[in-house]
Motif scaffolding. Structure first.
Motif, PDB file in Angstrom:
ATOM      1  N   SER A   1      -3.002   3.415  -2.348  1.00 60.36           N
ATOM      2  CA  SER A   1      -1.664   3.991  -2.480  1.00 60.36           C
ATOM      3  C   SER A   1      -0.896   3.363  -3.640  1.00 60.36           C
ATOM      4  O   SER A   1      -0.246   4.071  -4.424  1.00 60.36           O
ATOM      5  CB  SER A   1      -0.894   3.810  -1.167  1.00 60.36           C
ATOM      6  N   VAL A   2      -0.970   2.035  -3.762  1.00 58.73           N
ATOM      7  CA  VAL A   2      -0.249   1.363  -4.851  1.00 58.73           C
ATOM      8  C   VAL A   2      -0.855   1.719  -6.205  1.00 58.73           C
ATOM      9  O   VAL A   2      -0.132   1.961  -7.183  1.00 58.73           O
ATOM     10  CB  VAL A   2      -0.240  -0.164  -4.633  1.00 58.73           C
ATOM     11  N   VAL A   3      -2.174   1.776  -6.282  1.00 57.51           N
ATOM     12  CA  VAL A   3      -2.830   2.151  -7.537  1.00 57.51           C
ATOM     13  C   VAL A   3      -2.471   3.585  -7.912  1.00 57.51           C
ATOM     14  O   VAL A   3      -2.152   3.890  -9.074  1.00 57.51           O
ATOM     15  CB  VAL A   3      -4.356   1.985  -7.432  1.00 57.51           C
ATOM     16  N   GLN A   4      -2.482   4.475  -6.935  1.00 56.21           N
ATOM     17  CA  GLN A   4      -2.139   5.879  -7.182  1.00 56.21           C
ATOM     18  C   GLN A   4      -0.716   6.006  -7.712  1.00 56.21           C
ATOM     19  O   GLN A   4      -0.450   6.779  -8.644  1.00 56.21           O
ATOM     20  CB  GLN A   4      -2.311   6.682  -5.888  1.00 56.21           C
ATOM     21  N   GLN A   5       0.196   5.235  -7.145  1.00 58.49           N
ATOM     22  CA  GLN A   5       1.579   5.253  -7.603  1.00 58.49           C
ATOM     23  C   GLN A   5       1.690   4.733  -9.042  1.00 58.49           C
ATOM     24  O   GLN A   5       2.412   5.300  -9.872  1.00 58.49           O
ATOM     25  CB  GLN A   5       2.445   4.409  -6.668  1.00 58.49           C
ATOM     26  N   ALA A   6       0.956   3.682  -9.351  1.00 61.39           N
ATOM     27  CA  ALA A   6       0.987   3.107 -10.697  1.00 61.39           C
ATOM     28  C   ALA A   6       0.436   4.086 -11.732  1.00 61.39           C
ATOM     29  O   ALA A   6       0.923   4.149 -12.870  1.00 61.39           O
ATOM     30  CB  ALA A   6       0.202   1.802 -10.727  1.00 61.39           C
TER      31      ALA A   6
END
Length: 332
Positions: A48-53
């Motif tokens: 989720s954090v990678v996707q947001q970045a």
């Protein structure tokens, strides 16, 4: 993912990897279900954090896989690349030549760590975060998925001199790069597969400008560069231009994880010297791998996934070794 210019994180269908006995015992403690009870959502949190970045930075996936690569080649996969100077850390790997003004994504790692700590405090190591973030980055870019083996703990030292000498450089001869892979238990299958990580991401002019005008002191460009591609690169990286201008590692699909890296090599459009020499070598085993991966994306994906696992197995700290850092930048 060879050296300074990219992430190199990648694998092969049949990989011969024989760790020493002590190393095998440590690796046996890494498994895909290590956090199934203590932090069952860790993979989805990382993704989720990678996707947001990625929404604001399409390069970040390649940068994260490169961090994992540069971590594992120095003291094993122990999160040492993340440490900053302070306390007992007097020199950081961030300041080493392969990483200085080049390695990036540290803020995303910190964001991942914060999210995980909010759900499962004191459980997940920064070294495992790098391994999980690398897999998420590849998967989100259309590449293969694999079960990441976890259970690593974080190291207590940084090794700047090791980073300067152990991480392959995009300017090195294939023989030297092969030796650096062998030094950490990886073979030429792993080398070729992991180099395929250069199917996404960017590289600064300084990592390949030696090929554009005066290759090896010849006064002429690298003869293995396609002439049309050479003209484009000379325009992007003029002789007195900025050394930090970014160029796509894969000009055909720069943000997708596919096998175009290898088809580019077949047409002499490898950006880095360390890339193109995979297809300019006389080594038949390497040439056959390049041809196979260029013609069979499934074979490349399978090999890449296995080689990523192999790389992640480089001398991990397990059990009571090291610590679980609460802040990836510093020791507890």
């Amino acid at each position: 993912m060879v050296g300074y210019g990219v992430v190199v994180l990648v694998g092969i269908a049949v990989v011969l990897f024989y760790p020493c006995k002590a190393e095998a015992q440590a690796q046996a403690q890494l498994n895909s279900t290590f956090y199934s009870k203590t932090c069952p959502n860790v993979s989805s949190i990382v993704r989720s954090v990678v996707q947001q970045a990625l929404q604001s930075d399409p390069r970040i996936g390649a940068s994260l896989i490169r961090l994992h690569f540069h971590d594992c080649f120095v003291n094993g996969c122990d999160g040492s690349v993340l440490l900053e100077v302070g306390g007992n850390i007097t020199e950081s790997e961030k300041s080493a030549a392969p990483n200085n003004n080049s390695a990036r994504g540290f803020d995303v790692v910190d964001n991942i760590k914060t999210s995980i700590e909010n759900s499962c405090p004191g459980v997940v190591s920064c070294a495992d975060i790098l391994a999980l973030a690398a897999q998420a980055s590849v998967s989100l870019a259309g590449g293969p998925s694999w079960n990441v083996l976890v259970g690593r703990r974080d190291g207590l030292i940084a090794n700047q001199s090791g980073a300067n000498t152990s991480i392959p450089s995009p300017l090195e001869a294939l023989q030297n790069i092969t030796a650096k892979f062998a030094a950490v238990g990886l073979n030429t299958n792993d080398l070729v597969a992991l180099s395929g990580a250069h199917t996404f991401g960017r590289a600064q002019c300084r990592f390949f400008s030696n090929r554009l005008f005066n290759f090896s002191g010849s006064g002429t460009p690298d003869p293995t560069l396609d002439s049309t591609y050479l003209a484009t690169l000379q325009q992007n990286c003029p002789q007195n231009g900025s050394a930090t201008t970014l160029n796509n590692l894969d000009p055909s699909s720069p943000d997708s994880f596919d096998n175009n890296y290898f088809t580019n090599l077949l047409s002499n459009k490898g950006l880095l010297q360390s890339d193109q020499q995979l297809f300019s070598t006389n080594a038949s085993s390497i040439l056959s791998l390049v041809n196979n991966f260029a013609n069979n994306q499934t074979a490349f994906f399978q090999a890449f996934a296995q080689s990523m696992i192999n790389m992640g197995n480089i001398t991990p700290l397990t059990g009571t070794q090291g610590q679980i850092r609460s802040d990836c930048k510093k020791l507890n």
